[in-house]
Design a protein around this motif. Structure first.
Motif, PDB file in Angstrom:
ATOM      1  N   LEU A  76       0.771  -1.142   0.108  1.00  0.00           N
ATOM      2  CA  LEU A  76       0.046  -0.038   0.092  1.00  0.00           C
ATOM      3  C   LEU A  76       1.006   1.239   0.036  1.00  0.00           C
ATOM      4  N   THR A  77       0.498   2.058  -0.785  1.00  0.00           N
ATOM      5  CA  THR A  77       0.989   3.462  -0.794  1.00  0.00           C
ATOM      6  C   THR A  77       0.126   4.525  -0.750  1.00  0.00           C
ATOM      7  N   GLY A  78       0.223   5.741   0.319  1.00  0.00           N
ATOM      8  CA  GLY A  78      -0.636   6.894   0.154  1.00  0.00           C
ATOM      9  C   GLY A  78      -0.022   7.949  -0.547  1.00  0.00           C
ATOM     10  N   SER A  79      -0.765   8.707  -1.085  1.00  0.00           N
ATOM     11  CA  SER A  79      -0.299   9.882  -1.777  1.00  0.00           C
ATOM     12  C   SER A  79      -0.791  11.275  -1.629  1.00  0.00           C
ATOM     13  N   GLU A  80      -0.019  12.310  -2.046  1.00  0.00           N
ATOM     14  CA  GLU A  80      -0.661  13.811  -1.874  1.00  0.00           C
ATOM     15  C   GLU A  80      -2.003  13.903  -2.676  1.00  0.00           C
ATOM     16  N   ASP A  81      -2.374  13.060  -3.541  1.00  0.00           N
ATOM     17  CA  ASP A  81      -3.078  13.386  -4.508  1.00  0.00           C
ATOM     18  C   ASP A  81      -4.653  12.815  -3.881  1.00  0.00           C
ATOM     19  N   GLY A  82      -4.499  12.426  -2.541  1.00  0.00           N
ATOM     20  CA  GLY A  82      -5.709  11.908  -1.959  1.00  0.00           C
ATOM     21  C   GLY A  82      -5.927  10.597  -2.222  1.00  0.00           C
ATOM     22  N   CYS A  83      -5.387   9.668  -3.054  1.00  0.00           N
ATOM     23  CA  CYS A  83      -5.790   8.407  -3.302  1.00  0.00           C
ATOM     24  C   CYS A  83      -4.828   7.286  -2.624  1.00  0.00           C
ATOM     25  N   VAL A  84      -5.279   6.161  -2.578  1.00  0.00           N
ATOM     26  CA  VAL A  84      -4.335   5.209  -1.919  1.00  0.00           C
ATOM     27  C   VAL A  84      -4.015   4.223  -3.212  1.00  0.00           C
ATOM     28  N   TYR A  85      -2.656   3.800  -3.270  1.00  0.00           N
ATOM     29  CA  TYR A  85      -2.547   2.733  -4.393  1.00  0.00           C
ATOM     30  C   TYR A  85      -2.014   1.329  -3.905  1.00  0.00           C
ATOM     31  N   THR A 112     -10.388  13.909   0.501  1.00  0.00           N
ATOM     32  CA  THR A 112     -10.362  15.205  -0.098  1.00  0.00           C
ATOM     33  C   THR A 112      -9.086  15.955   0.101  1.00  0.00           C
ATOM     34  N   GLY A 113      -8.010  15.088   0.707  1.00  0.00           N
ATOM     35  CA  GLY A 113      -6.766  15.803   1.389  1.00  0.00           C
ATOM     36  C   GLY A 113      -5.745  14.772   0.995  1.00  0.00           C
ATOM     37  N   PRO A 114      -4.754  15.142   1.188  1.00  0.00           N
ATOM     38  CA  PRO A 114      -3.499  14.108   1.196  1.00  0.00           C
ATOM     39  C   PRO A 114      -3.632  12.974   2.036  1.00  0.00           C
ATOM     40  N   VAL A 115      -3.297  11.789   1.741  1.00  0.00           N
ATOM     41  CA  VAL A 115      -3.230  10.733   2.383  1.00  0.00           C
ATOM     42  C   VAL A 115      -1.912  10.685   3.502  1.00  0.00           C
ATOM     43  N   LYS A 116      -2.122  10.557   4.506  1.00  0.00           N
ATOM     44  CA  LYS A 116      -0.795  10.596   5.547  1.00  0.00           C
ATOM     45  C   LYS A 116      -0.345   9.351   6.149  1.00  0.00           C
ATOM     46  N   PHE A 117      -1.282   8.537   5.900  1.00  0.00           N
ATOM     47  CA  PHE A 117      -0.964   6.979   6.338  1.00  0.00           C
ATOM     48  C   PHE A 117      -1.825   6.162   6.122  1.00  0.00           C
ATOM     49  N   CYS A 118      -1.262   4.766   5.780  1.00  0.00           N
ATOM     50  CA  CYS A 118      -2.397   3.593   5.496  1.00  0.00           C
ATOM     51  C   CYS A 118      -1.707   2.245   6.166  1.00  0.00           C
ATOM     52  N   ARG A 119      -2.635   1.599   6.648  1.00  0.00           N
ATOM     53  CA  ARG A 119      -2.111   0.288   7.226  1.00  0.00           C
ATOM     54  C   ARG A 119      -3.197  -0.955   6.736  1.00  0.00           C
ATOM     55  N   PHE A 120      -2.553  -2.092   6.564  1.00  0.00           N
ATOM     56  CA  PHE A 120      -3.458  -3.473   6.569  1.00  0.00           C
ATOM     57  C   PHE A 120      -3.875  -3.751   7.870  1.00  0.00           C
ATOM     58  N   SER A 121      -4.991  -4.503   8.027  1.00  0.00           N
ATOM     59  CA  SER A 121      -5.363  -5.128   9.128  1.00  0.00           C
ATOM     60  C   SER A 121      -4.701  -6.420   9.255  1.00  0.00           C
ATOM     61  N   PRO A 122      -4.273  -6.888  10.407  1.00  0.00           N
ATOM     62  CA  PRO A 122      -3.486  -8.122  10.568  1.00  0.00           C
ATOM     63  C   PRO A 122      -4.106  -9.269   9.624  1.00  0.00           C
ATOM     64  N   ALA A 165       9.976  10.063  -0.715  1.00  0.00           N
ATOM     65  CA  ALA A 165       8.723  11.213  -0.665  1.00  0.00           C
ATOM     66  C   ALA A 165       8.931  12.068  -1.882  1.00  0.00           C
ATOM     67  N   ASP A 166       9.537  11.560  -3.039  1.00  0.00           N
ATOM     68  CA  ASP A 166       9.049  12.356  -4.312  1.00  0.00           C
ATOM     69  C   ASP A 166       7.606  12.173  -4.736  1.00  0.00           C
ATOM     70  N   GLN A 167       6.685  11.318  -4.468  1.00  0.00           N
ATOM     71  CA  GLN A 167       5.494  10.913  -5.098  1.00  0.00           C
ATOM     72  C   GLN A 167       5.511  10.355  -6.047  1.00  0.00           C
ATOM     73  N   THR A 168       6.462   9.736  -6.795  1.00  0.00           N
ATOM     74  CA  THR A 168       6.515   9.266  -8.004  1.00  0.00           C
ATOM     75  C   THR A 168       7.198   7.809  -7.871  1.00  0.00           C
ATOM     76  N   ARG A 169       7.975   7.371  -6.829  1.00  0.00           N
ATOM     77  CA  ARG A 169       8.607   6.308  -6.926  1.00  0.00           C
ATOM     78  C   ARG A 169       8.478   5.457  -5.540  1.00  0.00           C
ATOM     79  N   ARG A 170       8.696   4.215  -5.512  1.00  0.00           N
ATOM     80  CA  ARG A 170       8.875   3.622  -4.307  1.00  0.00           C
ATOM     81  C   ARG A 170       9.895   2.399  -4.582  1.00  0.00           C
ATOM     82  N   ARG A 171      10.938   2.361  -3.561  1.00  0.00           N
ATOM     83  CA  ARG A 171      11.699   1.205  -3.626  1.00  0.00           C
ATOM     84  C   ARG A 171      11.824   0.006  -2.734  1.00  0.00           C
ATOM     85  N   MET A 172      12.060  -1.094  -3.046  1.00  0.00           N
ATOM     86  CA  MET A 172      11.982  -2.313  -2.073  1.00  0.00           C
ATOM     87  C   MET A 172      13.571  -2.728  -2.261  1.00  0.00           C
TER      88      MET A 172
END
Length: 303
Positions: free
Chosen positions: A26-35, A52-62, A284-291
């Motif tokens: 899961l990733t949350g974004s400044e565009d108000g969406c969860v990916y 309607t605002g940036p997503v600050k945090f997201c988490r799966f249930s166990p 934090a560049d809102q375009t990439r995620r690294r693993m």
């Protein structure tokens, strides 16, 4: 703490994700969406709007059936993973919601934010069960203990509060863990009940909350600590500083085993997959995620 000897740690870059604007990430974004991403292929599975605002945090249930997202729009949304559908919109916070955490049994959800309050919700109904008041500044992090008896919250008042949830009344007692000299920015329980905290003072503390004792202090970040995560076997702790570096620590000795230097922007978060073999860091560049893949030595039968 775990008395086992950590196996050799090997780190290599696995994947970049670049579409902002097996297992799921899961990733949350400044565009108000969860990916939602498929971790092995890097494929984008879905993009969910509603905030309607940036997503600050997201988490799966166990249990893996739900996930929650917290936003600057003062709400928390509960989502069904299989259907990629919003089930509940939790309203009650007066300012931006900065953190959400599920109880280990997935039945309760805690949220906290800039209104200095912590709210405890029943997941199935979306009803608020308790309002926890006591922090003197913004609540930025939270995590349930493995036993569901306690909730830890970290605040910009530089304290950690451990809330005792066993009482059947609305009044909830708490203890304060003090020792950091800066804002508490992140918290994480281990499976055995240890608690790691990261702070603006550039340090990480590992606590034994049942005795309010500080077990070890980790030093090495040159900027404030943004995220911490225990490996499933509790041998390692990963931490992301407000920089391009993610560190991996030996939980027993406090030694830094690896410093992962990314080519992206500031690392906002880090997390191990359930098997402990992959460490994910979010930039934090809102375009990439690294693993990065963390594997044990060739002699380890689990590799």
């Amino acid at each position: 703490m775990n008395s086992g000897v950590p196996a050799t740690l090997a780190v290599r870059r696995v994947k970049f994700f670049g579409r902002h604007g097996g297992e799921m990430l899961l990733t949350g974004s400044e565009d108000g969406c969860v990916y939602g991403w498929e971790t092995r292929s890097g494929q984008l599975l879905w993009r969910l709007g509603g905030h309607t605002g940036p997503v600050k945090f997201c988490r799966f249930s166990p249990d893996g059936h739900l996930f929650a997202s917290a936003s600057c729009d003062c709400t928390v949304r509960l989502w069904d993973v299989a259907r990629a559908k919003c089930l509940q919109v939790l309203k009650g916070h007066q300012r931006s919601v900065e953190t959400v955490s599920f109880s280990p049994d997935s039945r309760q959800l805690a949220s906290g934010g800039w209104d200095k309050r912590v709210m405890l919700w029943e997941v199935q109904s979306g009803q608020m069960l308790r309002l926890l008041v006591g922090h003197r500044d913004s609540v930025q992090s939270s995590d349930f203990s493995p036993t569901v008896n306690c909730l830890a919250t970290g605040s910009w008042d530089s304290t950690i509060r451990i809330w005792d949830l066993r009482t059947g009344t609305s009044a909830v007692s708490h203890q304060a863990l003090e020792g950091h000299s800066g804002n508490i920015s992140c918290l994480c329980y281990s499976a055995s009940g240890l608690l790691a905290s990261g702070s603006w003072d550039k340090t990480i503390h590992i606590w034994k909350p049942t005795t309010s004792s500080l077990l070890i202090q980790l030093k090495g970040h040159v900027t404030w600590v943004k995220s911490v995560a225990f490996s499933p076997d509790e041998l390692w702790l990963a931490s992301a500083g407000y920089s391009r570096m993610v560190k991996v620590w030996d939980c027993n000795t406090g030694k830094c085993l690896e410093t992962l230097k990314g080519v992206l922007d500031v690392a906002h978060t880090c997390a191990f997959t359930q098997d402990g073999k992959i460490l994910v860091s979010g930039a934090a560049d809102q375009t990439r995620r690294r693993m990065s893949r963390t594997t044990k030595s060739p002699s380890d039968p689990q590799t």
